[in-house]
Write a protein that holds these residues in place. Structure first.
Motif, PDB file in Angstrom:
ATOM      1  N   GLU A 175       0.829  -1.199   0.000  1.00 22.43           N
ATOM      2  CA  GLU A 175       0.000   0.000   0.000  1.00 22.43           C
ATOM      3  C   GLU A 175       0.866   1.252   0.000  1.00 22.43           C
ATOM      4  N   TYR A 176       0.505   2.198  -0.863  1.00 22.96           N
ATOM      5  CA  TYR A 176       1.201   3.481  -0.955  1.00 22.96           C
ATOM      6  C   TYR A 176       0.190   4.590  -0.698  1.00 22.96           C
ATOM      7  N   GLY A 177       0.487   5.439   0.257  1.00 21.96           N
ATOM      8  CA  GLY A 177      -0.422   6.521   0.614  1.00 21.96           C
ATOM      9  C   GLY A 177       0.021   7.873   0.083  1.00 21.96           C
ATOM     10  N   ASN A 178      -0.716   8.891   0.484  1.00 23.38           N
ATOM     11  CA  ASN A 178      -0.434  10.295   0.158  1.00 23.38           C
ATOM     12  C   ASN A 178      -0.580  10.607  -1.324  1.00 23.38           C
ATOM     13  N   TYR A 179      -1.553   9.966  -1.976  1.00 26.74           N
ATOM     14  CA  TYR A 179      -1.846  10.269  -3.373  1.00 26.74           C
ATOM     15  C   TYR A 179      -3.004  11.248  -3.461  1.00 26.74           C
ATOM     16  N   TRP A 180      -2.950  12.042  -4.498  1.00 28.54           N
ATOM     17  CA  TRP A 180      -3.973  13.046  -4.786  1.00 28.54           C
ATOM     18  C   TRP A 180      -4.504  12.761  -6.181  1.00 28.54           C
TER      19      TRP A 180
END
Length: 186
Positions: A175-180
């Motif tokens: 999982e990779y976060g901090n996407y816009w």
């Protein structure tokens, strides 16, 4: 237009974007050896952390980018200033059909740290976003902006990006976060 058969270039008041070339290696080495810029780069799901200290490493990276372009995996544009010096790169690819079936793309922006300003992001994204939606046939474009990237986040907000509620799922279920996300109706 097929971006993999004919790669467009883009011109803003301060910058030109064109397909990366091997001859860009010396200039791009300044970007990818910039220790402050490492705090802003996105290597999610990549095979490298994009930290280079030799010309040979940078040339190998560009060779990989160009081979990936030939395989129609992604496009990497170099960002040139008005003096035609590389100050960063932009990568774009269609990641999937997305949850709604309308297409989802990933946009990566790597800049020298001295260009990490809201007005730079606005200028670049304002120019390329409509074309990226069309070229990659995706309604939604995602880009990463960590909490400490306040200038980048402000630029994204001003252009209509909103924070993603769910993380991006990479290879192996990571999982990779901090996407816009930016939406465009095709």
């Amino acid at each position: 237009m097929n971006v993999y058969q004919s790669c467009p270039f883009f011109v803003t008041p301060q910058f030109t974007l064109r397909l990366v070339r091997r001859s860009d290696a010396p200039g791009l080495l300044k970007v990818y050896s910039d220790k402050q810029a490492h705090h802003y780069s996105n290597s999610d799901n990549c095979t490298s952390d994009f930290r280079y200290s030799t010309l040979e490493e940078m040339q190998q990276c560009i060779d990989f980018w160009l081979a990936s372009y030939a395989r129609q995996e992604f496009v990497r544009w170099v960002i040139l200033d008005n003096r035609q010096r590389p100050i960063g790169t932009i990568e774009m690819f269609r990641a999937s059909d997305g949850a709604d079936g309308k297409g989802e793309g990933i946009l990566r922006i790597d800049l020298m740290s001295r260009f990490e300003f809201t007005d730079v992001f606005q200028q670049l994204l304002y120019t390329i976003l409509p074309a990226m939606h069309e070229l990659f046939q995706c309604e939604r474009i995602l880009t990463k902006a960590l909490p400490h990237m306040m200038q980048r986040r402000l630029g994204l907000v001003l252009l209509g990006f909103i924070p993603c509620k769910k993380p991006l799922i990479g290879q192996g279920g990571i999982e990779y976060g901090n996407y816009w996300a930016h939406r465009h109706h095709l």
